[in-house]
Motif scaffolding. Structure first.
Motif, short mmCIF file in Angstrom:
data_model
loop_
_atom_site.label_atom_id
_atom_site.label_comp_id
_atom_site.label_asym_id
_atom_site.label_seq_id
_atom_site.Cartn_x
_atom_site.Cartn_y
_atom_site.Cartn_z
N VAL A 1 4.34 -0.31 3.02
CA VAL A 1 3.71 0.99 2.89
C VAL A 1 2.19 0.64 4.01
O VAL A 1 1.20 -0.29 2.63
N PRO A 2 1.22 0.88 4.55
CA PRO A 2 -0.33 0.89 5.09
C PRO A 2 -1.44 1.03 4.00
O PRO A 2 -0.52 1.41 2.71
N ASP A 3 -2.13 0.01 3.68
CA ASP A 3 -3.16 -0.20 2.41
C ASP A 3 -4.28 1.35 2.79
O ASP A 3 -4.32 1.97 1.35
N HIS A 4 -3.83 2.47 3.03
CA HIS A 4 -4.53 3.36 3.71
C HIS A 4 -3.98 4.43 2.96
O HIS A 4 -4.30 5.75 2.65
N VAL A 5 -2.69 4.21 2.22
CA VAL A 5 -1.62 5.09 1.80
C VAL A 5 -2.38 5.39 0.37
O VAL A 5 -2.50 4.36 -0.35
N ALA A 6 -2.63 6.48 -0.24
CA ALA A 6 -3.36 7.05 -1.51
C ALA A 6 -2.00 6.41 -2.91
O ALA A 6 -2.55 6.32 -4.01
N GLU A 7 -0.80 6.95 -2.23
CA GLU A 7 0.55 6.67 -3.43
C GLU A 7 1.88 6.03 -2.74
O GLU A 7 2.22 6.69 -1.82
N ILE A 8 2.31 5.64 -3.34
CA ILE A 8 3.24 4.72 -2.80
C ILE A 8 4.42 4.92 -4.72
O ILE A 8 4.23 5.09 -5.39
N TRP A 9 5.51 6.12 -3.96
CA TRP A 9 6.92 6.16 -4.73
C TRP A 9 7.97 5.41 -4.13
O TRP A 9 8.65 5.97 -3.10
#
Ligand SMILES: [Zn+2]
Length: 408
Positions: free
Chosen positions: A152-160
């Protein structure tokens, strides 16, 4: 966009009378799908339908609990059948969901990457590339299997991240609805991104996902040849029609004792290619990567195979691919990351995979390099012919490169 908060659900066609009903106000979040549930306004049939997200954009499915179903024929085996079976038989799996908050947001754009197919997870994840400019209070939330969360790239706000095996994603993940209820209070809105499944990979910056610089094409002819073979133990490099037939029979009738034979033949084919290449290029290097550690390769192979992948081993493999002039393997999602990072590839294609010839290739070069460095060969191609391709690609690319880069 369809939305869970405020609630905005899509219309659907009744599987009995084909009437198009407006969005229902009830749903089940199974994992891969959000299933709307309601009653037809004309014939009174109670039915489920998938929301048009991901593959649901192209393949609408509606069905009842008593055998009525409407779906495109093309989607039957891999999508409609497992979905309908999971709901009718109430097949469920419980999994923990890890929530990683990187940026505080109030308006969540949910990108559902859950899928039993590894390649589909990647294609879905690449959608983030086109949403990287959204800024707080809006942000992208990626829902993904835990084993793929490292991409998942760094610019993503949240990971579920859902701790579930890809195989079990065909079941309903029964903890997911509860998780969604618990976290939705954190947002003013929770909208579903459409999740396109065949986006143009030429636009994607793979570094954001694999954190590895690809092979530098300007160094192709300077470096000693490095070939990396991709090993699988759930799909084999089958070398004759008889082996293909035996493999199908072994799968259908669960004949496990044939498995070592297929693995032995696969290992021998890889070693034979390497030996033939070494006759002409004695200092060539060979690596073997993949899931499963059956058998022993000669010492001149760097054996990077694993029984299980971890975040660190995935990154180590990415470096191996990026050092490779060529990656060689059978058709499948196992070829995606290798072809994104290596200079070129040889993909062995079974006849039944011809319609999907481009699906697993992420290589991106100018058009002529693309043709020269990427080769799809029939699964039953002889090892001698594969060797010839490898040596030609390595030795003859310099001529093409010099003549195409002279003006740049
Ligand atoms: Zn109806």
């Amino acid at each position: 966009m369809w939305s869970l908060k405020p609630y905005k659900s899509p219309p659907s066609k009744c599987p009995k009378c084909s009437h198009e009903n407006a969005g229902f106000n009830k749903h089940i979040f199974t994992g891969v799908h959000i299933l709307g549930e309601g009653t037809c306004g004309i014939c009174g049939t109670n039915y489920f339908h998938n929301w048009p997200i991901g593959h649901g954009l192209e393949f609408p499915i509606s069905f009842t609990n008593n055998g009525l179903a409407r779906y495109p024929r093309k989607a039957y085996h891999w999508m409609a059948r497992p979905l309908i079976r999971a709901v009718k038989k109430d097949l469920k799996v419980t999994a923990t969901v890890r929530r990683e908050v990187r940026k505080k947001i109030k308006h969540a754009l949910l990108l559902n990457c859950l899928d039993p197919c590894y390649g589909h997870v990647l294609w879905k994840l690449f959608n983030t590339f086109h949403h990287q400019r959204v800024s707080a209070p809006q942000g992208v939330v990626v829902l993904i299997p835990e084993s793929c969360a490292w991409m998942v790239p760094d610019h993503v706000a949240e990971i579920w991240a859902v701790d579930v095996s890809l195989r079990d994603i065909n079941f309903q993940i029964d903890s997911l609805d509860l998780f969604m209820q618990e976290v939705s209070d954190n947002y003013d809105s929770l909208q579903m991104l459409p999740v396109f499944t065949h986006i143009d990979h030429q636009e994607i910056e793979f570094y954001q996902y694999f954190r590895t610089e690809p092979f530098q094409i300007s160094e192709f002819s300077i470096k000693q040849l490095c070939v990396t073979f991709i090993w699988r133990e759930d799909r084999f490099w089958l070398r004759t029609r008889l082996e293909e037939w035996l493999s199908l029979a072994a799968t259908k009738f669960s004949i496990d004792w044939l498995r070592p034979w297929f693995l032995y033949r696969q290992l021998r084919a890889m070693v034979r290619v390497a030996n033939q290449v070494k006759l002409e290029l004695p200092v060539a290097m060979f690596k073997i990567t993949g899931l499963g550690t059956w058998g022993t390769f000669p010492e001149y192979f760097e054996d990077l195979r694993q029984l299980n992948m971890t975040k660190d081993s995935e990154k180590k493999l990415c470096q191996a691919f990026a050092q490779s002039h060529l990656v060689v393997g059978v058709h499948g999602s196992n070829m995606m990351i290798p072809t994104a990072l290596s200079a070129g590839f040889i993909e062995l294609l079974p006849t039944h995979k011809i319609p999907f010839i481009s699906e697993d290739i992420l290589m991106k070069h100018p058009a002529r390099y693309q043709t020269f460095l990427g080769r799809h060969l029939d699964m039953f191609t002889s090892t001698r012919f594969i060797t010839r391709h490898i040596i030609s690609i390595y030795k003859d690319f310099s001529y093409l490169y010099k003549n195409t880069s002279v003006w740049s």
